[in-house]
Design an enzyme around this catalytic site. Structure first.
Site, PDB file in Angstrom:
ATOM      1  N   GLY A 166      56.011  36.353  68.815  1.00  0.00           N
ATOM      2  CA  GLY A 166      56.604  37.094  69.930  1.00  0.00           C
ATOM      3  C   GLY A 166      55.563  37.791  70.793  1.00  0.00           C
ATOM      4  N   ALA A 167      54.512  38.329  70.160  1.00  0.00           N
ATOM      5  CA  ALA A 167      53.497  39.064  70.922  1.00  0.00           C
ATOM      6  C   ALA A 167      52.724  38.109  71.826  1.00  0.00           C
ATOM      7  CB  ALA A 167      52.554  39.784  69.959  1.00  0.00           C
ATOM      8  N   MET A 195      45.205  42.575  69.510  1.00  0.00           N
ATOM      9  CA  MET A 195      46.484  43.300  69.582  1.00  0.00           C
ATOM     10  C   MET A 195      46.685  44.214  68.381  1.00  0.00           C
ATOM     11  SD  MET A 195      49.520  41.132  71.153  1.00  0.00           S
ATOM     12  CE  MET A 195      49.406  40.263  72.688  1.00  0.00           C
ATOM     13  N   ASP A 234      56.490  45.084  76.069  1.00  0.00           N
ATOM     14  CA  ASP A 234      55.253  44.583  75.437  1.00  0.00           C
ATOM     15  C   ASP A 234      54.434  43.823  76.478  1.00  0.00           C
ATOM     16  OD1 ASP A 234      55.652  45.554  72.878  1.00  0.00           O
ATOM     17  OD2 ASP A 234      56.726  43.762  72.198  1.00  0.00           O
ATOM     18  N   LYS A 276      63.622  41.717  67.605  1.00  0.00           N
ATOM     19  CA  LYS A 276      63.363  41.589  69.043  1.00  0.00           C
ATOM     20  C   LYS A 276      64.053  40.378  69.676  1.00  0.00           C
ATOM     21  CE  LYS A 276      58.851  43.875  69.151  1.00  0.00           C
ATOM     22  NZ  LYS A 276      57.456  43.794  69.583  1.00  0.00           N
ATOM     23  N   SER A 288      56.195  55.222  67.389  1.00  0.00           N
ATOM     24  CA  SER A 288      57.007  55.502  68.576  1.00  0.00           C
ATOM     25  C   SER A 288      57.696  56.874  68.513  1.00  0.00           C
ATOM     26  CB  SER A 288      58.028  54.387  68.789  1.00  0.00           C
ATOM     27  OG  SER A 288      57.347  53.198  69.103  1.00  0.00           O
ATOM     28  N   TYR A 310      45.911  47.220  65.960  1.00  0.00           N
ATOM     29  CA  TYR A 310      45.241  48.511  66.140  1.00  0.00           C
ATOM     30  C   TYR A 310      45.121  49.170  64.776  1.00  0.00           C
ATOM     31  CZ  TYR A 310      50.158  49.740  66.110  1.00  0.00           C
ATOM     32  OH  TYR A 310      51.480  49.835  65.779  1.00  0.00           O
TER      33      TYR A 310
HETATM   34  P1  NDP Z   1      54.763  37.058  64.518  1.00  0.00           P
HETATM   35  O1  NDP Z   1      55.049  37.243  63.077  1.00  0.00           O
HETATM   36  O2  NDP Z   1      55.846  36.645  65.441  1.00  0.00           O
HETATM   37  O3  NDP Z   1      53.531  36.026  64.679  1.00  0.00           O
HETATM   38  C1  NDP Z   1      52.432  36.087  63.823  1.00  0.00           C
HETATM   39  C2  NDP Z   1      51.377  35.093  64.282  1.00  0.00           C
HETATM   40  O4  NDP Z   1      50.259  35.202  63.385  1.00  0.00           O
HETATM   41  C3  NDP Z   1      51.832  33.646  64.253  1.00  0.00           C
HETATM   42  O5  NDP Z   1      51.232  32.941  65.319  1.00  0.00           O
HETATM   43  C4  NDP Z   1      51.265  33.144  62.910  1.00  0.00           C
HETATM   44  O6  NDP Z   1      50.978  31.757  62.889  1.00  0.00           O
HETATM   45  C5  NDP Z   1      49.964  33.887  62.869  1.00  0.00           C
HETATM   46  N1  NDP Z   1      49.463  34.002  61.505  1.00  0.00           N
HETATM   47  C6  NDP Z   1      49.917  34.804  60.522  1.00  0.00           C
HETATM   48  N2  NDP Z   1      49.205  34.621  59.383  1.00  0.00           N
HETATM   49  C7  NDP Z   1      48.285  33.655  59.673  1.00  0.00           C
HETATM   50  C8  NDP Z   1      47.245  33.022  58.923  1.00  0.00           C
HETATM   51  N3  NDP Z   1      47.007  33.352  57.646  1.00  0.00           N
HETATM   52  N4  NDP Z   1      46.472  32.083  59.519  1.00  0.00           N
HETATM   53  C9  NDP Z   1      46.695  31.757  60.824  1.00  0.00           C
HETATM   54  N5  NDP Z   1      47.661  32.321  61.592  1.00  0.00           N
HETATM   55  C10 NDP Z   1      48.443  33.254  61.024  1.00  0.00           C
HETATM   56  O7  NDP Z   1      54.143  38.473  64.990  1.00  0.00           O
HETATM   57  P2  NDP Z   1      54.092  39.096  66.446  1.00  0.00           P
HETATM   58  O8  NDP Z   1      53.824  38.029  67.420  1.00  0.00           O
HETATM   59  O9  NDP Z   1      55.256  39.970  66.662  1.00  0.00           O
HETATM   60  O10 NDP Z   1      52.827  40.066  66.317  1.00  0.00           O
HETATM   61  C11 NDP Z   1      51.523  39.523  66.194  1.00  0.00           C
HETATM   62  C12 NDP Z   1      50.534  40.676  66.055  1.00  0.00           C
HETATM   63  O11 NDP Z   1      50.524  41.471  67.240  1.00  0.00           O
HETATM   64  C13 NDP Z   1      50.878  41.604  64.903  1.00  0.00           C
HETATM   65  O12 NDP Z   1      49.698  41.913  64.222  1.00  0.00           O
HETATM   66  C14 NDP Z   1      51.408  42.844  65.567  1.00  0.00           C
HETATM   67  O13 NDP Z   1      51.093  44.017  64.830  1.00  0.00           O
HETATM   68  C15 NDP Z   1      50.651  42.829  66.903  1.00  0.00           C
HETATM   69  N6  NDP Z   1      51.408  43.501  67.941  1.00  0.00           N
HETATM   70  C16 NDP Z   1      50.822  44.570  68.543  1.00  0.00           C
HETATM   71  C17 NDP Z   1      51.493  45.239  69.527  1.00  0.00           C
HETATM   72  C18 NDP Z   1      50.825  46.413  70.173  1.00  0.00           C
HETATM   73  O14 NDP Z   1      51.514  47.201  70.842  1.00  0.00           O
HETATM   74  N7  NDP Z   1      49.525  46.573  70.018  1.00  0.00           N
HETATM   75  C19 NDP Z   1      52.854  44.856  69.970  1.00  0.00           C
HETATM   76  C20 NDP Z   1      53.370  43.670  69.285  1.00  0.00           C
HETATM   77  C21 NDP Z   1      52.663  43.047  68.293  1.00  0.00           C
HETATM   78  P3  NDP Z   1      52.133  30.674  62.514  1.00  0.00           P
HETATM   79  O15 NDP Z   1      53.025  30.580  63.699  1.00  0.00           O
HETATM   80  O16 NDP Z   1      51.336  29.418  62.311  1.00  0.00           O
HETATM   81  O17 NDP Z   1      52.807  31.181  61.286  1.00  0.00           O
END
Ligand code: NDP
Length: 284
Positions: free
Chosen positions: A136-137, A229, A108, A72, A23, A231
């Site tokens: 959150g995403a 999502m 987002d 967030k 950013s 990158y």
């Molecule tokens: P969170 O930490 O809030 O959520 C992560 C998610 O991934 C949860 O649903 C979690 O499942 C799942 N997860 C993690 N590890 C595993 C695994 N080993 N097996 C199965 N499920 C898994 O992250 P965010 O929602 O904030 O972000 C998610 C992704 O989106 C990130 O990679 C982030 O970089 C990307 N992102 C990209 C953006 C962009 O501008 N391109 C903006 C925001 C986010 P569980 O709930 O079961 O733990």
């Protein structure tokens, strides 16, 4: 190089970690190109210090901030006003300081929707979407998609309860959308894949090159669109696999760029030319 004056405005990003954030690169280039007397700096803020950091925004008259992991959600009660979409998502990623009054927004959601519509031939109307992940995403994507008129949203997650929670928060707001929550081991999950017009990876799997093992692309119809999502400078594992199967796909760089453009517009009232931030990110 940004040239600062006594009247320069200060913007920034609050996060932990924050050093990886793109950013500052995007926003400082936009300030420069659009002749705005402002700078954008990374603020490494740990969770315990978030309330003091928000007090600091007011005290130092910081004009606006982005908010990233892990703040967030936690920042909501510290703000004066939260936009209804951000309220529904339960997360704020952009704060605007208007004469000492702090307003929270979620770009987002708008950034995701713009990227999905511009980077893929996605038409929300009558479409069936499978969202992988329930963080959150995924919440932001679910609100954006539900607001755009999709027919159904299946949220699949390792812990099904998190997917159920998103749906229980949204269902009354979007009665026209058919929601379902599922975990990856369930037959209903596998059955939802061939029906999907759009599949979104909103998990953190792939950030470090890991394979998304629970998405069998052979079950997906040829016209389905894949949005990752995540990158990366090189192709993400999901993008690589999708291209090998000739599926239309896009990674999250467009979303990153679009959420930054929307934040910039909230702060400055200037609409950037289409693709401005993506160009900056692509050149890095
Ligand atoms: P969170 O930490 O809030 O959520 C992560 C998610 O991934 C949860 O649903 C979690 O499942 C799942 N997860 C993690 N590890 C595993 C695994 N080993 N097996 C199965 N499920 C898994 O992250 P965010 O929602 O904030 O972000 C998610 C992704 O989106 C990130 O990679 C982030 O970089 C990307 N992102 C990209 C953006 C962009 O501008 N391109 C903006 C925001 C986010 P569980 O709930 O079961 O733990």
């Amino acid at each position: 190089m940004v040239s600062l004056s006594g009247g320069s405005k200060v913007y920034g990003i609050l996060g932990d970690p924050v050093a990886h954030s793109l950013s500052p690169l995007m926003q400082n280039r936009a300030f420069l190109e659009y002749g705005i007397d402002a700078t954008y700096v990374p603020f490494h803020v740990c969770s315990n210090d978030l309330p003091s950091a928000v007090v600091g925004i007011r005290a130092l008259n910081v004009a606006g901030v982005n908010v990233t992991i892990p703040h967030k959600e936690a920042i909501l009660p510290l703000l004066d006003h939260v936009d209804p979409t951000a309220q529904l998502i339960g997360a704020v990623n952009t704060v605007v300081n208007r004469d000492g009054v702090l307003f929270g927004y979620n770009t987002d959601a708008s950034g995701f929707m713009r990227s999905v519509s511009q980077d893929l031939p996605f038409d929300a109307k009558n479409s069936h979407v499978v969202l992988l992940g329930a963080g959150g995403a995924s919440r932001a994507a679910a609100v954006a998609l539900a607001s755009s008129g999709v027919t159904s949203i299946t949220i699949a997650n390792r812990h099904q309860g998190r997917a159920e929670k998103i749906i229980s928060d949204l269902i009354d707001h979007f009665p026209q959308v058919l929601f379902s929550a599922i975990d990856y081991n369930h037959d209903r999950y596998l059955d939802s894949l061939p029906l999907a017009d759009l599949i979104v990876n909103a998990t953190s799997i792939g950030l470090h090159g890991e394979d998304l093992k629970f998405l069998p692309l052979e079950r997906i119809k040829g016209s389905a669109l894949i949005y990752d999502m995540i990158y990366s400078l090189s192709e993400t594992p999901l993008i690589k696999k999708s291209r090998a199967r000739k599926l239309f796909c896009a990674d999250g760089l467009g979303m990153l760029a679009a959420q930054g453009e929307d934040a910039f517009t909230l702060w400055t009232d200037i609409a950037l030319t289409n693709g401005f931030m993506l160009q900056i990110l692509s050149e890095r």
